[in-house]
Motif scaffolding. Structure first.
Motif, PDB file in Angstrom:
ATOM      1  N   VAL A 339      69.578 -34.308  12.727  1.00 47.32           N
ATOM      2  CA  VAL A 339      70.551 -33.777  11.758  1.00 47.32           C
ATOM      3  C   VAL A 339      70.163 -34.276  10.371  1.00 47.32           C
ATOM      4  N   ILE A 340      70.282 -33.372   9.397  1.00 46.34           N
ATOM      5  CA  ILE A 340      69.943 -33.738   8.016  1.00 46.34           C
ATOM      6  C   ILE A 340      71.210 -33.566   7.180  1.00 46.34           C
ATOM      7  N   SER A 341      71.573 -34.620   6.458  1.00 46.06           N
ATOM      8  CA  SER A 341      72.781 -34.544   5.631  1.00 46.06           C
ATOM      9  C   SER A 341      72.717 -35.582   4.527  1.00 46.06           C
ATOM     10  N   GLN A 342      72.886 -35.140   3.288  1.00 47.01           N
ATOM     11  CA  GLN A 342      72.933 -36.091   2.177  1.00 47.01           C
ATOM     12  C   GLN A 342      74.104 -37.034   2.376  1.00 47.01           C
ATOM     13  N   ALA A 356      75.057 -33.127  21.038  1.00 43.35           N
ATOM     14  CA  ALA A 356      73.751 -33.562  21.553  1.00 43.35           C
ATOM     15  C   ALA A 356      73.902 -34.865  22.324  1.00 43.35           C
ATOM     16  N   THR A 357      74.589 -34.773  23.445  1.00 44.14           N
ATOM     17  CA  THR A 357      74.891 -36.003  24.183  1.00 44.14           C
ATOM     18  C   THR A 357      73.789 -36.377  25.176  1.00 44.14           C
ATOM     19  N   VAL A 358      72.928 -35.396  25.508  1.00 39.51           N
ATOM     20  CA  VAL A 358      71.970 -35.689  26.598  1.00 39.51           C
ATOM     21  C   VAL A 358      70.586 -36.091  26.095  1.00 39.51           C
ATOM     22  N   CYS A 359      70.393 -36.073  24.774  1.00 41.94           N
ATOM     23  CA  CYS A 359      69.030 -36.320  24.288  1.00 41.94           C
ATOM     24  C   CYS A 359      69.014 -37.356  23.162  1.00 41.94           C
ATOM     25  N   GLU A 360      67.807 -37.652  22.694  1.00 46.65           N
ATOM     26  CA  GLU A 360      67.655 -38.570  21.558  1.00 46.65           C
ATOM     27  C   GLU A 360      68.150 -37.879  20.297  1.00 46.65           C
ATOM     28  N   THR A 361      68.767 -38.639  19.400  1.00 45.57           N
ATOM     29  CA  THR A 361      69.240 -38.055  18.140  1.00 45.57           C
ATOM     30  C   THR A 361      68.686 -38.860  16.968  1.00 45.57           C
ATOM     31  N   LEU A 362      68.452 -38.140  15.869  1.00 43.54           N
ATOM     32  CA  LEU A 362      67.888 -38.774  14.679  1.00 43.54           C
ATOM     33  C   LEU A 362      68.605 -38.212  13.452  1.00 43.54           C
ATOM     34  N   GLY A 363      69.059 -39.098  12.586  1.00 44.95           N
ATOM     35  CA  GLY A 363      69.723 -38.658  11.348  1.00 44.95           C
ATOM     36  C   GLY A 363      68.831 -38.893  10.147  1.00 44.95           C
ATOM     37  N   ILE A 364      68.739 -37.883   9.278  1.00 45.94           N
ATOM     38  CA  ILE A 364      68.055 -38.063   7.990  1.00 45.94           C
ATOM     39  C   ILE A 364      69.175 -37.975   6.958  1.00 45.94           C
ATOM     40  N   VAL A 365      69.598 -39.121   6.480  1.00 43.86           N
ATOM     41  CA  VAL A 365      70.876 -39.242   5.775  1.00 43.86           C
ATOM     42  C   VAL A 365      70.680 -40.088   4.518  1.00 43.86           C
ATOM     43  N   ASN A 366      71.464 -39.772   3.488  1.00 40.81           N
ATOM     44  CA  ASN A 366      71.372 -40.599   2.275  1.00 40.81           C
ATOM     45  C   ASN A 366      72.425 -41.699   2.244  1.00 40.81           C
TER      46      ASN A 366
END
Ligand code: M6R
Length: 598
Positions: A339-342, A356-366
């Motif tokens: 997920v990408i969010s300022q 997205a409960t079953v997989c790896e998650t990654l945030g690109i966040v400010n």
């Protein structure tokens, strides 16, 4: 989306609230209000319009007190006017509330409360909270708030005053709230910029938590009233970063900050030609990447699709978060969900992430400590510093920087070589952006040709197609000129019908494989009388000179990195057109910086 500030301590509260509202104004600016508690009396002042209107009103009367709450509104239910502005009272005038979020069951609650004799004055969903708390209040505001919130469906960042109790009760579900801890004083705010000049020590309230703030103490509980653990964190931003420091608008300041903010995103992440990211997943176990985001962040996501597939050779799907959450998406355990969010608070993006409960998650966040940053399993912070301008600029280029880092990192971890010329070019990007910024006066002059324009097309190919989308979004959101972005070759499948001598068409044309193809598209526009503005790294090319009415030259770079360069003149052009039209670019109509409602 609506800003909240509250203070309890020893200082006069009104100036603190107004200063805080000014810093929060980018979150919403159709009306504002404050409520001050002094000697068992609540005094409320509300005004339609910008904070300046409220400030003027406060200058004409004395509002004394050391406890207070304030709100700047971005209307969801009910038009922007004084009655619908916050704070809202209960029937007795003993309870005052400010609210950010949406009470989804407000209609049924309102009906019930009206049948019990409560009188509503506004059209807002928020007012229901004041009456609901009144219903449960006998002598303890904390328990009344807890009981009221049990009836509520929807989202809230809430602050409550009761004239009989020297405290502020705050609660959160879905809308961010932080507690600021000072010396003999406590703050609450919807984001750190509002309180940064007083304290850097903050507690990020979690969903379904409540805090009881008194002059020299605070307690954090869950919505059942059970005391919760918390951590005091230090805000890293400096005051300068939330000031305009000589720039006319935050947007312009943030455009000019990009060389430094990209350096900050890169800092410590490239070392000896290797990419260093501390992520909690093994790229070898990832078979597909899904990226969701909204608005400008979605444009970064789309660039991510081009670049991750090209560099890391993993298939990528990109979705608008608002669409993703309401279809039946297939998510597998070997997916990486990005997920990408300022802001890290966008409601749709957060809702998509929660699927997205079953997989790896990654945030690109400010924003450090934001809800998304806390809910993802791995993260890449942008370190872009606060972005205050409603139109996103530096967050975009830092997001693209982070995505390129991610693509290179995955490639490296999968055992493929990294092109060191690309890495060198990557590190040189901030200097190349400075070259464009040094030409801003020229871009400003050129922009004055477009102030009366009604329509723009933005065309680019490959990784610069999302840049065309971003250029069009920037122009429409701050100058109110209609603009659309397309892949250049797609133009002949429809948009070409729009082209005549009144249409301005921005082409992003770089040297490389598809140069000739884009030039053909330029010919098609020129043949129909359209006026071409060309963003290019090869202004010397005969056809570019022949076909373009205006040329903006950008430094050459690696194709994969070109979005970071090409977007800069587009941001500047939008800014100068909007400013020349007299629009307050930091507060464009109808927009809010962070969209924490659906
Ligand atoms: O905070 P986020 O990045 O999640 O925000 C997403 C969009 O609301 C945001 O990018 C919006 O489109 C901006 N106004 C664009 O300038």
């Amino acid at each position: 989306m609506c800003g909240i500030i509250g203070y309890i301590g020893k200082k006069q509260v009104a100036p603190i609230l107004i200063a805080g509202l000014r810093r929060l104004e980018y979150r919403g600016y159709d009306s504002a209000g404050i409520c001050v508690l002094e000697n068992n009396n609540l005094e409320t002042i509300k005004k339609r319009g910008h904070i300046a209107e409220l400030e003027q009103e406060l200058n004409s009367r004395e509002v004394l007190g050391t406890i207070g709450i304030a709100h700047t509104r971005w209307a969801t239910h009910g038009e922007p006017n004084e009655t619908n502005a916050h704070p809202h009272y209960d029937c007795t005038g003993n309870i005052s509330i400010i609210h950010n979020g949406i009470i989804e069951n407000f209609q049924s609650l309102k009906k019930l409360l009206e049948s019990e004799g409560h009188k509503f004055v506004s059209e807002t969903d928020s007012e229901v909270l004041a009456h609901l708390i009144e219903k449960f209040y006998s002598s303890d505001i904390e328990s009344a708030v807890i009981k009221a919130l049990k009836q509520v469906e929807g989202t809230f960042g809430l602050a409550v005053l009761c004239k009989n109790e020297e405290k502020i009760i705050v609660a959160r579900r879905g809308s961010p709230l932080i507690i600021g801890v000072g010396e003999d004083e406590v703050f609450v705010a919807s984001d750190a910029s509002a309180i940064l000049e007083y304290t850097k020590k903050v507690i990020y309230l979690k969903d379904n938590e409540l805090a009881i703030l008194s002059r020299d103490n605070y307690e954090i509980k869950n919505l059942d009233g059970v005391v919760s653990d918390f951590e005091i964190q230090e805000i890293k931003w400096s005051l300068d970063e939330i000031e305009k420091v000589g720039f006319k608008h935050f947007m312009l300041k943030e455009i000019f900050e990009q060389p430094r903010s990209i350096e900050n995103t890169l800092r410590g992440r490239i070392n000896g030609g290797k990419i260093k990211l501390s992520l909690n997943f093994n790229p070898k176990s990832i078979n597909r990447i899904i990226i969701t985001a909204c608005g400008t962040s979605w444009h970064s996501a789309l660039i991510g699709k081009y670049l991750i597939e090209k560099i890391a050779k993993i298939p990528v799907e990109v979705d608008y978060a608002s669409e993703f959450r309401y279809r039946d998406p297939i998510i597998r355990s070997d997916d990486l969900f990005v997920v990408i969010s300022q802001s890290g608070e966008t409601a749709d993006t957060l809702a998509a992430l929660r699927q997205a409960t079953v997989c790896e998650t990654l945030g690109i966040v400010n924003v450090v400590g934001s809800t998304i940053s806390r809910e993802v399993k791995s993260g890449i912070y942008l370190h872009a510093g606060p972005e205050i301008g409603v139109a996103s600029t530096k967050a975009f280029t830092c997001q693209v920087t982070a995505i390129i880092l991610l693509a290179l990192y995955i490639r490296q971890e999968l055992g493929m070589d990294i092109d060191q010329r690309l890495v060198e070019e990557f590190i040189a990007i901030p200097e190349k952006i400075k070259i464009i910024l040094d030409k801003s006066e020229k871009i400003k002059e050129l922009s004055y040709n477009f102030t009366d324009a009604k329509n723009f097309l933005y065309l680019g190919r490959g990784v610069n197609f999302p840049v065309a989308l971003e250029g069009a979004l920037k122009l429409k959101e701050i100058s109110y000129i209609h603009a659309e972005g397309y892949p250049a070759a797609e133009m002949k499948h429809g948009p070409i019908a729009l082209i005549d001598e009144n249409m301005f068409v921005v082409f992003i044309v770089n040297k490389g494989e598809i140069f000739e193809k884009v030039v053909s598209n330029m010919q098609e526009v020129k043949a129909r009388g359209g006026k071409i503005i060309c963003i290019t790294d090869c202004p010397e090319e005969e056809m570019i000179k022949k076909l373009s009415s205006f040329i903006i030259t950008v430094p050459e770079t690696h194709e994969e990195l070109s979005p970071l360069i090409n977007v800069i003149p587009l941001q500047l052009m939008s800014y100068f057109v909007a400013d020349a039209k007299g629009i307050n670019v930091d507060k464009p109509r109808n927009l809010a910086k962070s969209v924490t409602v659906e």
